[in-house]
Design a protein around this motif. Sequence first.
Motif, PDB file in Angstrom:
ATOM      1  N   TYR A   1       0.252   8.923  -9.657  1.00 35.65           N
ATOM      2  CA  TYR A   1      -0.492  10.165  -9.864  1.00 35.65           C
ATOM      3  C   TYR A   1       0.299  11.125 -10.757  1.00 35.65           C
ATOM      4  O   TYR A   1      -0.227  11.662 -11.746  1.00 35.65           O
TER       5      TYR A   1
ATOM      6  N   TYR B   1      -0.713  12.070   3.905  1.00 35.96           N
ATOM      7  CA  TYR B   1      -2.146  11.841   4.121  1.00 35.96           C
ATOM      8  C   TYR B   1      -2.939  13.137   4.305  1.00 35.96           C
ATOM      9  O   TYR B   1      -4.167  13.126   4.185  1.00 35.96           O
TER      10      TYR B   1
ATOM     11  N   ASP C   1      -5.674  12.090  -1.294  1.00 35.51           N
ATOM     12  CA  ASP C   1      -6.825  11.240  -1.014  1.00 35.51           C
ATOM     13  C   ASP C   1      -6.560   9.875  -1.646  1.00 35.51           C
ATOM     14  O   ASP C   1      -6.620   9.741  -2.871  1.00 35.51           O
ATOM     15  N   MET C   2      -6.230   8.878  -0.828  1.00 33.25           N
ATOM     16  CA  MET C   2      -5.882   7.552  -1.339  1.00 33.25           C
ATOM     17  C   MET C   2      -7.059   6.887  -2.052  1.00 33.25           C
ATOM     18  O   MET C   2      -6.851   6.176  -3.034  1.00 33.25           O
ATOM     19  N   GLU C   3      -8.282   7.103  -1.572  1.00 36.12           N
ATOM     20  CA  GLU C   3      -9.447   6.487  -2.213  1.00 36.12           C
ATOM     21  C   GLU C   3      -9.650   7.020  -3.623  1.00 36.12           C
ATOM     22  O   GLU C   3      -9.946   6.268  -4.545  1.00 36.12           O
ATOM     23  N   LYS C   4      -9.476   8.314  -3.810  1.00 38.94           N
ATOM     24  CA  LYS C   4      -9.653   8.931  -5.125  1.00 38.94           C
ATOM     25  C   LYS C   4      -8.366   8.927  -5.947  1.00 38.94           C
ATOM     26  O   LYS C   4      -8.399   9.157  -7.151  1.00 38.94           O
ATOM     27  N   GLY C   5      -7.240   8.698  -5.286  1.00 35.95           N
ATOM     28  CA  GLY C   5      -5.957   8.698  -5.993  1.00 35.95           C
ATOM     29  C   GLY C   5      -5.569  10.064  -6.512  1.00 35.95           C
ATOM     30  O   GLY C   5      -5.015  10.195  -7.601  1.00 35.95           O
TER      31      GLY C   5
ATOM     32  N   SER D   1       0.842  -1.196   0.000  1.00 34.98           N
ATOM     33  CA  SER D   1       0.000   0.000   0.000  1.00 34.98           C
ATOM     34  C   SER D   1       0.882   1.253   0.000  1.00 34.98           C
ATOM     35  O   SER D   1       0.607   2.217   0.699  1.00 34.98           O
TER      36      SER D   1
ATOM     37  N   THR E   1      -5.039  16.678  -2.908  1.00 30.49           N
ATOM     38  CA  THR E   1      -6.094  17.577  -2.446  1.00 30.49           C
ATOM     39  C   THR E   1      -5.571  18.969  -2.127  1.00 30.49           C
ATOM     40  O   THR E   1      -6.365  19.876  -1.885  1.00 30.49           O
TER      41      THR E   1
END
Length: 175
Positions: free
Chosen positions: A22, A147, A151-155, A13, A158
């Motif tokens: 990204y 962090y 945003d890890m969920e959206k990749g 991860s 922010t």
Amino acid sequence: MKIIAFGASSSFSSINKALATYTANLVEGAEVEVLDLNDFPVPMFSEDTEKEVGRPAGAQAFFDKIESADAYVISFAEHNGTYTAYYKNLFDWASRINQQMFAHKPVVYLSTSPGPGGAKSVLAQAVGSAAFFHADLKASLSVPSFYDVFDMEKGEVTDSAIAEQLAKAAAALHA
């Protein structure tokens, strides 16, 4: 343009892998291949092991991927102020195939960590040795407090200032 991107970490991860992915995908029209270093197993490097086993298949496969690219985005994880042992070992094996492994191709070096240091120590080491491996270093950037800005969920990033710096780094691959 084919870009190889990876996080210099064996973490499944890896935040550095997320950052490299990204950033590489910011290069318009690029074909991006993201590597997972766990796909390239090698024994612990030593000259004695090299004499005994020759060139490990994992090192050759990693080198072949590096050689196939037109550019690179690498994000360095930091363990105790330096490279992760997993990455350093794989890199040592691959550089025995050809020390000039980046072949004067454009490279962006990144680093990040959960804390405010942003893995700056390892990034400085990588930047300092880039020319030794014939990397055409176009940009380098440390991203602190991962962090808080990603945003890890959206990749996605922010933080607009960090996003702008990463976009400039990615654009430098065309320069």
